[in-house]
Write an enzyme that holds these catalytic residues in place. Sequence first.
Site, PDB file in Angstrom:
ATOM      1  N   ARG A   1      -9.722   1.151   8.161  1.00 53.44           N
ATOM      2  CA  ARG A   1      -9.256  -0.193   8.468  1.00 53.44           C
ATOM      3  C   ARG A   1     -10.310  -1.003   9.190  1.00 53.44           C
ATOM      4  NH1 ARG A   1      -3.538   0.552   8.639  1.00 53.44           N
ATOM      5  NH2 ARG A   1      -2.505  -1.427   8.987  1.00 53.44           N
TER       6      ARG A   1
ATOM      7  N   LYS B   1       0.839  -1.207   0.000  1.00 51.76           N
ATOM      8  CA  LYS B   1       0.000   0.000   0.000  1.00 51.76           C
ATOM      9  C   LYS B   1       0.875   1.259   0.000  1.00 51.76           C
ATOM     10  CE  LYS B   1      -2.002  -1.086   3.895  1.00 51.76           C
ATOM     11  NZ  LYS B   1      -1.373  -2.388   4.176  1.00 51.76           N
TER      12      LYS B   1
ATOM     13  N   ARG C   1      -0.744  -9.249  12.980  1.00 52.53           N
ATOM     14  CA  ARG C   1      -1.297  -8.202  12.115  1.00 52.53           C
ATOM     15  C   ARG C   1      -2.142  -8.805  10.992  1.00 52.53           C
ATOM     16  NH1 ARG C   1       4.022  -5.260  10.637  1.00 52.53           N
ATOM     17  NH2 ARG C   1       2.752  -4.029   9.198  1.00 52.53           N
TER      18      ARG C   1
ATOM     19  N   ARG D   1      11.279  -2.290  11.029  1.00 47.36           N
ATOM     20  CA  ARG D   1      10.243  -1.749  11.910  1.00 47.36           C
ATOM     21  C   ARG D   1       9.987  -2.695  13.082  1.00 47.36           C
ATOM     22  NH1 ARG D   1       5.275   0.138   8.219  1.00 47.36           N
ATOM     23  NH2 ARG D   1       4.098  -1.127   9.686  1.00 47.36           N
TER      24      ARG D   1
ATOM     25  N   ARG E   1      11.832  -5.820   4.601  1.00 47.16           N
ATOM     26  CA  ARG E   1      11.549  -4.384   4.491  1.00 47.16           C
ATOM     27  C   ARG E   1      12.495  -3.594   5.391  1.00 47.16           C
ATOM     28  NH1 ARG E   1       5.713  -1.943   5.379  1.00 47.16           N
ATOM     29  NH2 ARG E   1       5.830  -3.103   7.320  1.00 47.16           N
TER      30      ARG E   1
HETATM   31  P1  AP5 Z   1       4.884  -1.655   1.829  1.00 48.18           P
HETATM   32  O1  AP5 Z   1       4.557  -0.800   0.635  1.00 48.18           O
HETATM   33  O2  AP5 Z   1       5.675  -1.067   2.919  1.00 48.18           O
HETATM   34  O3  AP5 Z   1       3.540  -2.356   2.371  1.00 48.18           O
HETATM   35  P2  AP5 Z   1       2.301  -1.775   3.146  1.00 48.18           P
HETATM   36  O4  AP5 Z   1       1.084  -2.406   2.543  1.00 48.18           O
HETATM   37  O5  AP5 Z   1       2.338  -0.287   3.228  1.00 48.18           O
HETATM   38  O6  AP5 Z   1       2.552  -2.461   4.551  1.00 48.18           O
HETATM   39  P3  AP5 Z   1       2.512  -1.880   6.019  1.00 48.18           P
HETATM   40  O7  AP5 Z   1       3.217  -2.874   6.890  1.00 48.18           O
HETATM   41  O8  AP5 Z   1       2.950  -0.475   6.072  1.00 48.18           O
HETATM   42  O9  AP5 Z   1       0.995  -1.973   6.280  1.00 48.18           O
HETATM   43  P4  AP5 Z   1       0.314  -2.036   7.592  1.00 48.18           P
HETATM   44  O10 AP5 Z   1      -1.051  -1.836   7.047  1.00 48.18           O
HETATM   45  O11 AP5 Z   1       0.478  -3.223   8.423  1.00 48.18           O
HETATM   46  O12 AP5 Z   1       1.026  -0.889   8.431  1.00 48.18           O
HETATM   47  P5  AP5 Z   1       0.678   0.633   8.712  1.00 48.18           P
HETATM   48  O13 AP5 Z   1       1.918   1.403   8.743  1.00 48.18           O
HETATM   49  O14 AP5 Z   1      -0.446   1.086   7.848  1.00 48.18           O
HETATM   50  O15 AP5 Z   1       5.611  -2.974   1.261  1.00 48.18           O
HETATM   51  C1  AP5 Z   1       6.105  -3.968   2.146  1.00 48.18           C
HETATM   52  C2  AP5 Z   1       7.491  -4.448   1.668  1.00 48.18           C
HETATM   53  O16 AP5 Z   1       7.357  -5.158   0.443  1.00 48.18           O
HETATM   54  C3  AP5 Z   1       8.470  -3.306   1.380  1.00 48.18           C
HETATM   55  O17 AP5 Z   1       9.751  -3.689   1.777  1.00 48.18           O
HETATM   56  C4  AP5 Z   1       8.391  -3.117  -0.143  1.00 48.18           C
HETATM   57  O18 AP5 Z   1       9.599  -2.624  -0.670  1.00 48.18           O
HETATM   58  C5  AP5 Z   1       8.098  -4.532  -0.612  1.00 48.18           C
HETATM   59  N1  AP5 Z   1       7.244  -4.574  -1.778  1.00 48.18           N
HETATM   60  C6  AP5 Z   1       6.183  -3.753  -2.062  1.00 48.18           C
HETATM   61  N2  AP5 Z   1       5.611  -4.113  -3.234  1.00 48.18           N
HETATM   62  C7  AP5 Z   1       6.304  -5.204  -3.695  1.00 48.18           C
HETATM   63  C8  AP5 Z   1       6.192  -6.046  -4.845  1.00 48.18           C
HETATM   64  N3  AP5 Z   1       5.219  -5.865  -5.758  1.00 48.18           N
HETATM   65  N4  AP5 Z   1       7.072  -7.085  -4.962  1.00 48.18           N
HETATM   66  C9  AP5 Z   1       8.042  -7.285  -4.012  1.00 48.18           C
HETATM   67  N5  AP5 Z   1       8.215  -6.521  -2.906  1.00 48.18           N
HETATM   68  C10 AP5 Z   1       7.349  -5.487  -2.752  1.00 48.18           C
HETATM   69  O19 AP5 Z   1       0.104   0.504  10.217  1.00 48.18           O
HETATM   70  C11 AP5 Z   1       0.933   0.119  11.285  1.00 48.18           C
HETATM   71  C12 AP5 Z   1       0.101   0.019  12.551  1.00 48.18           C
HETATM   72  O20 AP5 Z   1      -0.483   1.304  12.849  1.00 48.18           O
HETATM   73  C13 AP5 Z   1      -1.093  -0.934  12.488  1.00 48.18           C
HETATM   74  O21 AP5 Z   1      -0.726  -2.258  12.781  1.00 48.18           O
HETATM   75  C14 AP5 Z   1      -2.022  -0.311  13.550  1.00 48.18           C
HETATM   76  O22 AP5 Z   1      -1.614  -0.658  14.834  1.00 48.18           O
HETATM   77  C15 AP5 Z   1      -1.785   1.178  13.374  1.00 48.18           C
HETATM   78  N6  AP5 Z   1      -2.746   1.792  12.452  1.00 48.18           N
HETATM   79  C16 AP5 Z   1      -2.458   2.413  11.273  1.00 48.18           C
HETATM   80  N7  AP5 Z   1      -3.574   2.868  10.677  1.00 48.18           N
HETATM   81  C17 AP5 Z   1      -4.600   2.524  11.508  1.00 48.18           C
HETATM   82  C18 AP5 Z   1      -6.014   2.698  11.437  1.00 48.18           C
HETATM   83  N8  AP5 Z   1      -6.613   3.293  10.384  1.00 48.18           N
HETATM   84  N9  AP5 Z   1      -6.754   2.208  12.464  1.00 48.18           N
HETATM   85  C19 AP5 Z   1      -6.196   1.605  13.510  1.00 48.18           C
HETATM   86  N10 AP5 Z   1      -4.870   1.392  13.637  1.00 48.18           N
HETATM   87  C20 AP5 Z   1      -4.074   1.851  12.643  1.00 48.18           C
HETATM   88 MG    MG Z   2       2.697   1.081   4.824  1.00 50.42          MG
END
Ligand code: AP5
Ligand code: MG
Length: 214
Positions: free
Chosen positions: A88, A13, A171, A160, A127
């Site tokens: 979410r 994402k 997660r 991270r 990552r």
């Molecule tokens: P990346 O692009 O970083 O993936 P992502 O989908 O953004 O994953 P996140 O871990 O950031 O998502 P998340 O939803 O768990 O965390 P968030 O920060 O939102 O890609 C991942 C890896 O793969 C990278 O190394 C990239 O280079 C690689 N990659 C990407 N595309 C690829 C491809 N096509 N092929 C190969 N490799 C690839 O949230 C963190 C925490 O915050 C949550 O757990 C929660 O506690 C809290 N939080 C955030 N938002 C909310 C909300 N709305 N409500 C409640 N809690 C929330």
């Molecule tokens: Mg992310």
Amino acid sequence: MKIIMLGAPGAGKGTQAKKIAAKYEIPHISTGDIFRANIKNGTELGKKAKTYMDQGLLVPDELVVDLVVDRVNQDDCTKGYVLDGFPRTIPQAEALDKALESMDQKMDYAIDINVPDENIVNRMSGRRACVDCGATYHIVHAPTKEEGICDNCGGELILRDDDKPETVQKRLAVYHEQTQPLIDYYTEKGILKTVDGTVDLEDVFKAITGILGE
Ligand code: AP5
Ligand code: MG
């Protein structure tokens, strides 16, 4: 153009949202990045969010919704924005719709990046994130020019805290239970688009621009 990115943790994402934001010149709003910035700065919000994030749990809806609604009301959002990590839960989606309705607006696209669970744990362990600017890389799929150093700002790269395999499993479970229902929610609204997230990240982006237009 107002876009929501959906997908499991690690689906890509953030990676795709940054590319969308650059191409269509709209802000990238990541709730995860906002929380991590608050943790880094030691704010009250950051302290509260960290206790949930470290366990792989969602931060309570009431700490997230107002923050996002305020953000999308800022001046730089008049042309649109790309939401990454929000909504979410169904209550978050309903709160967003209500806020948009009151401004006489609606969401244009919800893009679901589809990646099976098997691929996710492996991806997360590779990552790396910049401590200073938050840019993300992958040691195999998106490496930096110099190992351990951010291409963007020269900052240090780290794994991270919530990317440890056992937290990633948690997660994923939380995703299936609380976030996946949004796929039906946005299908019913008629704005869901699904792309295959297992292919190369440039090919994922091509599929997305095919949907959003050039
Ligand atoms: P990346 O692009 O970083 O993936 P992502 O989908 O953004 O994953 P996140 O871990 O950031 O998502 P998340 O939803 O768990 O965390 P968030 O920060 O939102 O890609 C991942 C890896 O793969 C990278 O190394 C990239 O280079 C690689 N990659 C990407 N595309 C690829 C491809 N096509 N092929 C190969 N490799 C690839 O949230 C963190 C925490 O915050 C949550 O757990 C929660 O506690 C809290 N939080 C955030 N938002 C909310 C909300 N709305 N409500 C409640 N809690 C929330
Ligand atoms: Mg992310």
